[in-house]
Scaffold this active site. Structure first.
Site, PDB file in Angstrom:
ATOM      1  N   HIS A 106       0.829  -1.200   0.000  1.00 59.16           N
ATOM      2  CA  HIS A 106       0.000   0.000   0.000  1.00 59.16           C
ATOM      3  C   HIS A 106       0.864   1.251   0.000  1.00 59.16           C
ATOM      4  O   HIS A 106       1.232   1.757   1.062  1.00 59.16           O
ATOM      5  CB  HIS A 106      -0.911  -0.010   1.231  1.00 59.16           C
ATOM      6  N   HIS A 146      -2.199  -0.851   7.063  1.00 65.33           N
ATOM      7  CA  HIS A 146      -1.784  -1.187   5.700  1.00 65.33           C
ATOM      8  C   HIS A 146      -0.679  -0.261   5.211  1.00 65.33           C
ATOM      9  O   HIS A 146       0.079  -0.613   4.329  1.00 65.33           O
ATOM     10  CB  HIS A 146      -2.982  -1.137   4.750  1.00 65.33           C
ATOM     11  N   ASP A 236      -9.482   7.054   7.086  1.00 64.88           N
ATOM     12  CA  ASP A 236     -10.939   7.046   6.915  1.00 64.88           C
ATOM     13  C   ASP A 236     -11.532   5.691   7.307  1.00 64.88           C
ATOM     14  O   ASP A 236     -12.605   5.629   7.903  1.00 64.88           O
ATOM     15  CB  ASP A 236     -11.296   7.361   5.453  1.00 64.88           C
ATOM     16  N   ASN A 266      -7.854  11.738   3.705  1.00 64.65           N
ATOM     17  CA  ASN A 266      -7.470  11.781   2.283  1.00 64.65           C
ATOM     18  C   ASN A 266      -8.622  11.501   1.323  1.00 64.65           C
ATOM     19  O   ASN A 266      -8.428  11.461   0.107  1.00 64.65           O
ATOM     20  CB  ASN A 266      -6.272  10.851   2.012  1.00 64.65           C
ATOM     21  N   HIS A 343      -4.020   3.128  -3.479  1.00 61.14           N
ATOM     22  CA  HIS A 343      -4.189   2.678  -2.097  1.00 61.14           C
ATOM     23  C   HIS A 343      -3.461   1.372  -1.821  1.00 61.14           C
ATOM     24  O   HIS A 343      -2.652   1.291  -0.899  1.00 61.14           O
ATOM     25  CB  HIS A 343      -5.681   2.518  -1.770  1.00 61.14           C
ATOM     26  N   SER A 464     -22.596  -8.045  37.320  1.00 64.61           N
ATOM     27  CA  SER A 464     -22.969  -9.393  36.859  1.00 64.61           C
ATOM     28  C   SER A 464     -21.736 -10.256  36.653  1.00 64.61           C
ATOM     29  O   SER A 464     -21.739 -11.445  36.942  1.00 64.61           O
ATOM     30  CB  SER A 464     -23.735  -9.308  35.530  1.00 64.61           C
ATOM     31  N   GLU A 491     -17.643  -3.569  24.113  1.00 66.36           N
ATOM     32  CA  GLU A 491     -16.819  -4.770  24.234  1.00 66.36           C
ATOM     33  C   GLU A 491     -15.608  -4.723  23.313  1.00 66.36           C
ATOM     34  O   GLU A 491     -14.489  -5.080  23.717  1.00 66.36           O
ATOM     35  CB  GLU A 491     -17.645  -6.026  23.933  1.00 66.36           C
ATOM     36  N   ASP A 550     -32.639 -15.064  30.179  1.00 66.15           N
ATOM     37  CA  ASP A 550     -32.291 -14.086  29.145  1.00 66.15           C
ATOM     38  C   ASP A 550     -32.386 -14.674  27.736  1.00 66.15           C
ATOM     39  O   ASP A 550     -32.506 -13.935  26.758  1.00 66.15           O
ATOM     40  CB  ASP A 550     -30.897 -13.494  29.391  1.00 66.15           C
ATOM     41  N   HIS A 554     -28.509 -14.510  24.571  1.00 66.09           N
ATOM     42  CA  HIS A 554     -27.504 -14.341  25.622  1.00 66.09           C
ATOM     43  C   HIS A 554     -26.793 -15.643  26.004  1.00 66.09           C
ATOM     44  O   HIS A 554     -25.914 -15.631  26.854  1.00 66.09           O
ATOM     45  CB  HIS A 554     -28.164 -13.740  26.874  1.00 66.09           C
ATOM     46  N   ARG A 601     -22.946 -18.425  35.817  1.00 60.79           N
ATOM     47  CA  ARG A 601     -23.826 -17.550  36.589  1.00 60.79           C
ATOM     48  C   ARG A 601     -24.371 -18.311  37.793  1.00 60.79           C
ATOM     49  O   ARG A 601     -24.619 -17.737  38.844  1.00 60.79           O
ATOM     50  CB  ARG A 601     -24.991 -17.095  35.705  1.00 60.79           C
TER      51      ARG A 601
END
Lengths: 744, 744
Positions: A106, A146, A236, A266, A343, A464, A491, A550, A554, A601
């Site tokens: 690249h 890249h 971007d 760019n 690119h 939890s 996450e 749930d 889940h 749990r």
């Protein structure tokens, strides 16, 4: 110089605009350490177009973003512009030539970002090329991975041993130190492994968090022993990825003032102009996130603009800064610049020639002109001096602050305090039944007492996941010395931030947490932990249908199998207290391999026969009434289903069977044991085997063989109380007994 | 009425503020169809605090967000406020009571969002309770899926058969139609499956995209046959997730003016006040993304504010609207409202009583007061009338626009045109070798010609994934009738948007594309496709180390195994042209099961013996010189490695061996075949088996057995030319021959 005087003028105009907006309380100021950029709003007076610009393609509210303003007083220009330009073109052509030789890579980003790259590595950053691991170095992350030839060229010029001329010539070849994307485990000087977009900026947030945390804990009024910046270049593509928004939101929330991000604006991505899919106002979004935003309009040749922006960014202490640098991708290529064709492909011989002519570059491929080489040669002695200076500082610090110095040293070296593992709790079958998520919390709190670099948190599920460290407060903007990280529901950002933390210093041991099923949200970051030898600890609770009501969105099913298939990661599913402690011992010890702990749990009993030592072997015998390594049947379980296998074993023994019950907490660790050990647990002659695990049976043929039976779940879960689902899905003692009779 | 007159006053003030800001060109206007919200900036004059508010916790640039303004002229209030409040409290208590009975669930959101829920379902939305699948219905998505009792209560009141009183009483129980999160396949009336945060808003973007696309293709000046809104409620958790930013950026880029999102701004997430992890200005971010933003300050009782905001949102045609509705989580609970304790647990008997007293609710659990019941009862006849009216409209449309009506009907019903599969290309061994990504493009273009609902695109890799439909242009704001979707680098958003598209109408068949390794970025959305029976087609190219130089960050290893372990998804890895065509045939036919096609970057020959029919069986014999179903050895390959197995077979036969070569393109399809068929391909008596696949060997024991050998890759990849990596990793004809000799 013309540029300087016009910039001085600009500066005055900016000050006036500010004072107008702020009213009479704000006096016209000649310094550039403005409180926040957000103070700048459009004023009724028509603004000078030199000062207030609209984003070229702002689809949303188009808000004025101020261009950066040079600050002649503080910018120490170390060299004349022609040499800078020569150095910048050296970077461009090293990238062009390496991509051309590999016929792969690249070139566009390095050609466009060479100016900011040059200024960062030649004028701004503090590092020691001969010790890429010097603790107090500034960190640099190329989130747009890249464009790695930019970084390789810079490391080469700066004098890093890892990237010599031959390495540039071997770009993207088998066994080279210059792979197709930056990989820190291949190339010293590269801080983190990037390429998958958006993750690098999140890694950088982790690096900056680590600096802020350690500085708060260890700096003294008379000694700033931790003091570096984190720089990042993102493109971007990074901006479009959700993870970058997650991490950037946290960076501002945490007030990471020493994080400075260059957004290579760019306008081109692989599919063409960003106009086709990316028309938001990034400036406005980042202001909304709480960043200081500066726009460098001319990233191609505006060296002073770039320098001024960096100085301004440094002056803003309470917010991270985004410097939007408008560049031309493939700058210098007469026919391919500003197009997607530059690119991700070599320019081709003809266009390389045309670019050489266009930029008046008479040199052979891979040539570094002598004056450029000489200019950069100062970084080796300078870097040594910087490190020596810091070492002296640390020696003084150590004398005065013995305890702190010992802690910091442990974090810097990664040497764990002797006997740390003794802090882990132990359990007996008489200990009260408990969920492994709760037992995990006991381990986390025990470890935090003995491991100075232990810190972490959850993606809005602390209560939890049971991950709060009770003796510490929250790491927040105003309390960065604390160790409970609050990631919010982010996450993916969480995982990549932890990759940054763990790679900041060998003794930092971050853990993070969510429901096991939501590893799906962060899998790309977990994979980088595994590939990048980053020993992050993933505390994943609610690890099966045992979470109950749930429901299937889940309830993880395929997740255990999916991580067992991933290289260089430990998938651990402890069954009780001792196994949870053992899992943490393994996880802390494995600093070059991430661990995932799948935790329940629901309450589980402590089983006789489980042990830390067993856990370290991955699979081991928990109970057995056979002799001569010839049980009638072997029952294998993991996690919450080990109890079921255990009870089935007891029942079968009542009927006179010789039954072995095996815990299979980690397939990876078992695979690493000797053949003799494996045979002692799973003798080849005994084909009567039954496994039970509340997850996909995919892969279990390896353990139970073609004559055995794997009890598991090969459908999605259901919403109901956990006991009911277990029963309906046939994960019962009775089912194990029936299967054992069937196969034996 | 006091509220109306003060709102009228507000309206006038807003108009004045606008005209001041816009200068003399903008005349004072008394209408509220403002061009865009972005026109509203702070003016030098001190703004009325009634109009211009600052976000409570805006960390970034705090920009004024205008509160919504009622529009008495257009809001048709259908009932008096006391009955509205009674209905709203009915919703609150149905949620409270169901969660209490289950002793599990999330009462907080339904209690806070009941007012907006009531207004949407009772006053705004057009739907037919007796036919939840009526094509032209307004769509509603609860992105904050944990608050599903809100939706169940609304469906119950509106008269949907799917949620009757017993269903409410069976909330979260085995076999009920009211699972713990909304699952459209369980509960007619629920449009998409939510719970994993952030995905619902992306689904909604897909639904709104589908509407805009179909409207552009089928509406006529005299007949708006496609014409509905998409509403969504999302919470703080959704806002934090990166996917919501990805999808929201695209929604604005595409100008989805009929997408109206309610942001339940309640400041509480599981870990407590959002202050601990979420202090950005969401308003400013959305303005940056290009949305119209409205703030309803009083979401708890400000019915007119909510109504006015919806009217204003509808008036903005070229942008999606975010209505930030500030609510109190658990509104009505005297001791738990506005705290995390009301988010995800039952209130408890004592607090339920206290809430009943506080809201003056004298009724038994699950009771719907007669006047509320009566009030809502009009929706069944009204819904039938709406559908009948539309049916009549369609009949007229059909007469006038026969061809278009037939196409639209096919999209509405999901009936594929007879013989569509004949459009797929066929190949012979003489056809030129080609990458399966290119062969895939031939299939995509062939299918687009015959399937009216076929559309899709790539996450900024169209030119690498080879996914452009050549006869169509880009779906863009101004050209929504086109079928090439440009997702930008937003894999996760892409997947969830496609889930929305496919669930809009049975005949819409969306495909999407990126590199196979980046399924890691979108795995959570792919899982929802599988769980939610959404037949999205995932076109995943660069499916192995065969991509070469980009290196291990870009080379999938564990991905095939990870999807084979996932329920209800087809993982297809075609080897050549006929197998690629077969894979598309399977993918298009499976409308309730998503498919992933793993495709090569590198050229592959067309093998004798591959076939569409074979593909449909998942595993089949490609070449064989054995007799009596007793080969000496069985060689199994997939995708690009089938060629290697094939060639090894040819070599071994030269040495006199009886060799069967099997293509194993889809494990799932093979599993579904009869035992007799399976035995005909993989006879139990033949244990000499070798498999080869450029991926993790995890799971292959199932196919090759304990006496066979699986050749694969159980480490991460490397950056080098593809051929070199294949050789270094031992994926060669020679290795297969050696293994075959070893096992046979």
């Amino acid at each position: 110089m013309a540029s300087t005087s016009s910039l001085t003028l600009s500066q005055a105009l900016v000050a006036r605009a500010i004072s107008h907006h702020h009213g009479s309380n704000s006096s016209s100021s000649s310094t550039l350490s403005l409180p926040t950029f957000s103070g700048l709003k459009s004023s009724p007076a028509k603004p000078s177009t030199r000062l207030l610009h609209r984003s070229r393609r702002s689809a949303g509210a188009s808000r004025p973003v101020r261009a950066s303003v040079a600050e002649p007083a503080t910018v120490g220009k170390t060299t004349d512009t022609s040499l800078v330009e020569k150095s910048v073109n050296t970077i461009r052509f090293l990238a062009i030539d390496a991509v051309e030789k590999a016929n792969s890579g690249h070139p566009g980003l390095p050609m466009g970002c060479a100016p900011m790259g040059h200024i960062l590595y030649d004028e701004i950053m503090r590092y020691n090329p001969k010790n890429p691991y010097w603790f107090n170095r500034d960190r640099f992350v190329l989130s747009a991975g890249h464009g790695c030839m930019l970084q390789y060229a810079l490391l080469h010029l700066a004098g890093y041993d890892s990237v010599q001329e031959d390495d540039l010539k071997n770009f993207r070849q088998w066994g080279s130190r210059t792979p197709g994307h930056p990989e820190h485990f291949e190339t010293p000087g590269v801080e983190v492994t990037t390429g998958p977009l958006g993750q690098g900026i999140a890694n950088a947030v982790g690096l900056a968090l680590a600096e802020k945390h350690l500085a708060a804990r260890f700096n003294k009024p008379d000694s700033e022993i931790v003091d570096h910046y984190t720089y990042v270049i993102l493109g971007d593509g990074c901006q479009m990825e959700g993870i970058s928004n997650e991490a950037s939101s946290l960076a501002a929330h945490w007030g990471l003032g020493k994080l400075i991000a260059f957004y290579d604006d760019n306008h081109i991505s692989i599919d063409g102009d960003t106009e086709i899919a990316f028309t938001e106002s990034v400036d406005t979004r980042f202001e909304g996130l709480g960043w200081h935003v500066i726009w460098v309009k001319n990233g191609n040749t505006g060296y002073d603009e770039i320098r001024a922006a960096i100085q301004e960014a440094k002056a803003v202490k309470d917010k991270p800064t985004l410097i939007k640098v408008t560049t031309t991708i493939g700058y210098g290529s007469p026919n391919k610049a500003n197009s997607y064709s530059v690119h991700g492909s070599a320019l081709g011989a003809k266009e390389v020639d045309a670019t050489r002519k266009n930029l008046a570059w008479p040199f052979e491929p891979f040539h570094v002109p002598e004056d450029v080489k000489k200019h950069w040669s100062r970084h080796v002695p300078k870097g040594s001096a910087l490190e020596a200076e810091w070492n002296a500082k640390f020696a003084a610090y150590e004398k005065k602050y013995k305890e702190e110095a010992a802690e910091l040293k442990s974090i810097i070296t990664g040497e764990l305090p002797a006997g740390w593992e003794k802090a882990l709790p132990t359990y007996t079958p008489e200990s009260p039944a408990d969920a492994t998520r709760n037992l995990s919390q006991q381990c986390l709190n025990a470890l935090a007492k003995v491991l100075p670099g232990f810190l972490g948190g959850s993606a809005d599920l602390a209560s939890s996941n049971m991950t709060l460290l009770k003796m510490f407060g929250d790491f927040q903007k105003g309390t960065p010395e604390e160790r409970n990280l609050r990631f919010g529901v982010r996450e993916h950002g969480m995982g990549a931030i932890c990759n940054g933390i763990v790679l900041h210093s060998p003794g930092l041991i971050p853990y993070n947490a969510t429901f096991f099923v939501f590893t799906d949200y962060m899998r790309a970051a977990i994979r980088i932990s595994a590939l990048g030898e980053a020993g992050v600890i993933y505390v994943m609770t609610h690890d099966s249908i045992g979470l109950g009501e749930d429901g299937p969105t889940h309830q993880p099913i395929e997740h255990l199998a999916s991580f067992r298939a991933m290289p260089n990661i430990l998938m651990l599913r402890p069954a009780d207290g001792n196994e949870t402690a053992g899992a943490y011992k393994v996880a802390v010890k494995n600093r070059k391999r991430p661990s995932i702990l799948a935790l329940s749990r629901q309450k589980l009993p402590h089983l006789a026969g489980t042990s830390v030592e067993g856990v370290e072997k991955g699979g081991y015998i928990v109970s057995d009434n056979s002799s001569g390594n010839k049980p009638d049947v072997i029952l294998v379980g993991t996690g919450s289903e080990l109890e079921i296998a255990y009870k089935a074993g007891e029942e079968l023994r009542k009927e006179g069977k010789a039954v072995r019950v095996v815990s299979f907490i980690s397939w990876e660790l078992f695979d690493e044991q000797s053949d003799a050990y494996k045979e002692s647990v799973l003798p080849a002659a005994v084909t009567a085997r039954v496994s039970i695990e509340a997850g996909s049976t995919f892969g279990w043929e390896k353990i139970v063989g073609s004559k055995g039976k794997a009890i598991g779940i090969d459908r999605f879960g259901a919403s109901a109380p956990a006991g009911r689902i277990y029963k309906e899905f046939g994960l019962t003692v009775e089912a194990v007994i029936a299967a054992a009779k069937e196969v034996s």
